[in-house]
Design a protein around this motif. Structure first.
Motif, mmCIF file in Angstrom:
data_model
loop_
_atom_site.group_PDB
_atom_site.id
_atom_site.type_symbol
_atom_site.label_atom_id
_atom_site.label_comp_id
_atom_site.label_asym_id
_atom_site.label_seq_id
_atom_site.Cartn_x
_atom_site.Cartn_y
_atom_site.Cartn_z
ATOM 1 N N MET A 67 0.757 -1.245 -0.215
ATOM 2 C CA MET A 67 0.110 -0.217 -0.025
ATOM 3 C C MET A 67 0.814 1.211 0.072
ATOM 4 S SD MET A 67 -2.948 -1.050 2.668
ATOM 5 C CE MET A 67 -4.166 -2.485 2.354
ATOM 6 N N VAL A 68 1.874 1.142 0.686
ATOM 7 C CA VAL A 68 2.631 2.324 0.931
ATOM 8 C C VAL A 68 3.265 2.742 -0.540
ATOM 9 C CG1 VAL A 68 5.119 3.063 1.761
ATOM 10 C CG2 VAL A 68 3.419 2.114 3.361
ATOM 11 N N LEU A 69 4.008 1.674 -1.260
ATOM 12 C CA LEU A 69 4.543 1.831 -2.626
ATOM 13 C C LEU A 69 3.463 2.327 -3.529
ATOM 14 C CD1 LEU A 69 6.948 -1.188 -2.674
ATOM 15 C CD2 LEU A 69 7.428 0.946 -2.319
ATOM 16 N N ILE A 70 2.199 1.596 -3.528
ATOM 17 C CA ILE A 70 1.158 2.026 -4.249
ATOM 18 C C ILE A 70 0.686 3.423 -4.288
ATOM 19 C CG2 ILE A 70 -1.489 1.952 -5.055
ATOM 20 C CD1 ILE A 70 -0.911 -1.247 -4.569
ATOM 21 N N LEU A 71 1.127 4.259 -2.952
ATOM 22 C CA LEU A 71 0.912 5.525 -2.805
ATOM 23 C C LEU A 71 1.879 6.283 -3.381
ATOM 24 C CD1 LEU A 71 -0.291 5.675 1.186
ATOM 25 C CD2 LEU A 71 -1.630 6.217 -0.925
ATOM 26 N N GLY A 72 3.064 5.651 -4.030
ATOM 27 C CA GLY A 72 3.953 6.590 -4.443
ATOM 28 C C GLY A 72 4.880 6.606 -3.281
ATOM 29 N N GLU A 73 4.876 6.288 -2.073
ATOM 30 C CA GLU A 73 5.647 6.489 -1.122
ATOM 31 C C GLU A 73 6.682 5.456 -0.932
ATOM 32 O OE1 GLU A 73 5.756 9.571 0.127
ATOM 33 O OE2 GLU A 73 3.797 10.201 -0.390
ATOM 34 N N ILE A 74 7.580 5.327 0.329
ATOM 35 C CA ILE A 74 8.453 4.305 0.842
ATOM 36 C C ILE A 74 8.522 4.504 2.406
ATOM 37 C CG2 ILE A 74 10.626 5.556 0.469
ATOM 38 C CD1 ILE A 74 11.806 2.781 -0.823
ATOM 39 N N ASP A 75 8.949 3.275 2.821
ATOM 40 C CA ASP A 75 9.054 3.266 4.454
ATOM 41 C C ASP A 75 10.405 2.404 4.658
ATOM 42 O OD1 ASP A 75 9.290 3.154 7.254
ATOM 43 O OD2 ASP A 75 7.091 2.807 7.238
ATOM 44 N N ILE A 76 11.411 2.900 5.013
ATOM 45 C CA ILE A 76 12.618 2.202 5.273
ATOM 46 C C ILE A 76 12.960 2.148 6.684
ATOM 47 C CG2 ILE A 76 13.812 2.635 3.058
ATOM 48 C CD1 ILE A 76 15.462 4.818 4.205
ATOM 49 N N ILE A 197 -6.166 4.280 -2.487
ATOM 50 C CA ILE A 197 -4.832 4.133 -2.647
ATOM 51 C C ILE A 197 -4.479 4.187 -3.804
ATOM 52 C CG2 ILE A 197 -3.088 2.661 -1.895
ATOM 53 C CD1 ILE A 197 -4.629 1.583 0.579
ATOM 54 N N TYR A 198 -5.114 3.390 -4.842
ATOM 55 C CA TYR A 198 -4.454 3.426 -6.255
ATOM 56 C C TYR A 198 -4.785 4.960 -6.589
ATOM 57 C CZ TYR A 198 -4.298 -1.528 -6.538
ATOM 58 O OH TYR A 198 -3.733 -2.922 -6.600
ATOM 59 N N ALA A 199 -5.926 5.659 -6.415
ATOM 60 C CA ALA A 199 -6.108 6.834 -7.045
ATOM 61 C C ALA A 199 -5.019 7.853 -6.552
ATOM 62 C CB ALA A 199 -7.510 7.533 -6.420
ATOM 63 N N ILE A 200 -4.544 7.956 -5.288
ATOM 64 C CA ILE A 200 -3.727 8.619 -4.936
ATOM 65 C C ILE A 200 -2.402 8.531 -5.597
ATOM 66 C CG2 ILE A 200 -2.027 9.509 -2.822
ATOM 67 C CD1 ILE A 200 -4.777 8.974 -1.367
ATOM 68 N N GLY A 201 -2.001 7.265 -5.616
ATOM 69 C CA GLY A 201 -0.828 6.753 -6.300
ATOM 70 C C GLY A 201 -0.687 7.070 -7.778
ATOM 71 N N ASN A 202 -1.852 7.229 -8.511
ATOM 72 C CA ASN A 202 -1.934 7.494 -9.844
ATOM 73 C C ASN A 202 -1.831 9.054 -10.032
ATOM 74 O OD1 ASN A 202 -2.068 5.165 -11.755
ATOM 75 N ND2 ASN A 202 -3.754 4.657 -10.346
ATOM 76 N N VAL A 264 4.951 -4.583 -7.699
ATOM 77 C CA VAL A 264 4.253 -3.468 -7.435
ATOM 78 C C VAL A 264 5.338 -2.385 -7.804
ATOM 79 C CG1 VAL A 264 3.700 -1.907 -5.374
ATOM 80 C CG2 VAL A 264 3.562 -4.357 -5.500
ATOM 81 N N SER A 265 4.849 -1.220 -8.362
ATOM 82 C CA SER A 265 5.372 -0.275 -9.138
ATOM 83 C C SER A 265 6.090 0.744 -8.092
ATOM 84 C CB SER A 265 4.816 0.394 -10.178
ATOM 85 O OG SER A 265 5.516 1.605 -10.895
ATOM 86 N N THR A 266 7.372 1.015 -7.967
ATOM 87 C CA THR A 266 7.732 2.174 -7.174
ATOM 88 C C THR A 266 7.428 3.462 -7.479
ATOM 89 O OG1 THR A 266 9.870 2.287 -8.433
ATOM 90 C CG2 THR A 266 9.934 0.656 -6.676
ATOM 91 N N ALA A 267 7.020 3.767 -8.624
ATOM 92 C CA ALA A 267 6.232 4.983 -9.147
ATOM 93 C C ALA A 267 5.100 5.334 -8.539
ATOM 94 C CB ALA A 267 6.334 5.068 -10.718
ATOM 95 N N GLY A 268 4.217 4.139 -8.047
ATOM 96 C CA GLY A 268 3.035 4.435 -7.443
ATOM 97 C C GLY A 268 1.838 3.943 -8.354
ATOM 98 N N GLY A 269 0.619 3.622 -7.914
ATOM 99 C CA GLY A 269 -0.338 3.363 -8.478
ATOM 100 C C GLY A 269 -0.682 2.177 -9.168
ATOM 101 N N LYS A 270 0.433 1.181 -9.072
ATOM 102 C CA LYS A 270 0.281 0.073 -9.945
ATOM 103 C C LYS A 270 0.817 -1.106 -8.845
ATOM 104 C CE LYS A 270 -0.462 1.556 -14.170
ATOM 105 N NZ LYS A 270 -0.205 2.904 -13.763
ATOM 106 N N GLY A 271 0.081 -2.423 -9.011
ATOM 107 C CA GLY A 271 0.557 -3.439 -8.043
ATOM 108 C C GLY A 271 -0.630 -4.202 -7.706
#
Length: 322
Positions: A67-76, A197-202, A264-271
């Motif tokens: 979900m984090v990645l689909i948003l276009g974010e990351i958590d390390i 989540i998908y909408a925000i990522g796109n 899952v795409s690191t650019a967000g919106g896909k996966g």
């Protein structure tokens, strides 16, 4: 008409064969063949079930990380949340707090750490990589301040059931994993929250103008990430029998790799949820097989890092072609 039908069937077959999930299934078969050649006892049903207990603890974080990645974010920071939650749980029990209360505090603390990440990046419009890099250092630093280089253990005997227990012939952790996969699958693919989540990522701007509460969604997703990191802390600590500030080092690499390797795409919106589930078993069983022949952990890190680069390249190429 026959030509049209033939073309449609050919296109349909090609789209199936090009699905990343099919590639992952093939890779899973190859990994099992390799592992069975390494050890003649590998393909035993009980041994395969036992193998899952070695990597499923970190797999719980993969679901919110999707979900984090689909948003276009990351958590390390997830590895550090695992360490801090585990250390607090161990120290509380060592100080005389009942184990059940210590576990509850562990879960609440993990959720609060995730909430803090989400609040910082959404309310102050900060980059998630900067926020979670900072909190990764802070959370593990606090764990070291509390426990230094010591270990906390001597947990009650029943606590070991989380990491090593069986329900019939099935590991308890595998049952929990399946239930968690179903819950997150429904949440992501069958609810309005998942569509947000998908909408925000796109397109985050279009989502805001459409009335989506972007900040709220981000905070919830990062809180879920921290919550599942605490769940991982419980299973990992149970399996180890003690806790130290340096546990779960490199977990963030494995978790992000499992998600991205699952498509899952690191650019967000896909996966989706299905690819990462397959990737969890491909990478987990690959590491288990390498462990059977005593491959050093540093070499495993190189392999996992290479898989991460490869999966990002392949995923980006697939989406560009689409």
């Amino acid at each position: 008409m026959k030509n049209v039908d033939t073309n449609l069937n050919s296109t349909s077959l090609k789209s199936i064969l090009y699905r990343w999930e099919i590639v992952l299934i093939i890779l899973l078969v190859v990994v099992n063949i390799i592992n069975s050649s390494i050890s003649p006892y590998y393909l035993n049903a009980r041994n395969l079930l036992d193998a899952t207990t070695t990597f499923l603890d970190k797999a719980f974080i993969v679901f919110p990380m999707i979900m984090v990645l689909i948003l276009g974010e990351i958590d390390i920071s997830v590895g550090s949340i695992v360490a801090l939650s585990s250390v607090i749980m161990g120290v509380l029990y060592k100080s005389g707090i009942p184990m059940v209360i210590s576990i509850l505090v562990c879960i609440v603390l993990g959720a609060l750490c995730g909430f803090f990440n989400g609040y910082l990046l959404s309310k102050f419009n900060l980059s998630s990589i900067i926020v979670t890099l900072s909190t990764m250092i802070i959370y593990r630093g606090i764990a070291y301040i509390i426990l230094e280089d010591q270990a906390a253990g001597d947990f009650p005997e029943w606590f070991g059931f989380f990491g090593w227990g069986y329900v019939g012939v099935i590991p308890f952790i595998l049952i929990c994993f399946i239930i968690t996969a179903i819950v997150f699958g429904l949440l992501l693919h069958k609810t309005t929250f998942g569509r947000y989540i998908y909408a925000i990522g796109n397109n985050i701007t279009a989502s805001r103008f459409s009335g989506v509460k972007v900040d709220k969604v981000k905070i919830i997703v990062f809180t879920l990430n921290g919550l599942m990191a605490a769940i991982t802390a419980i299973f990992l600590t149970s399996r180890m029998g003690n806790t130290r500030p340096n546990i779960a080092l490199g977990y963030e690499l494995d978790i992000i790799t499992m998600a991205v390797f699952g498509g899952v795409s690191t650019a967000g919106g896909k996966g989706n949820i299905f690819g990462p589930i397959l990737a969890i078993f491909v990478i987990g069983l690959l590491q288990y097989g390498l462990g059977l022949i005593n491959v050093p952990s540093t070499t495993m890190l190189v392999i996992v890092g290479s898989l991460l680069i490869l999966s990002v390249l392949i995923t980006n190429l697939r989406f560009k072609k689409a």
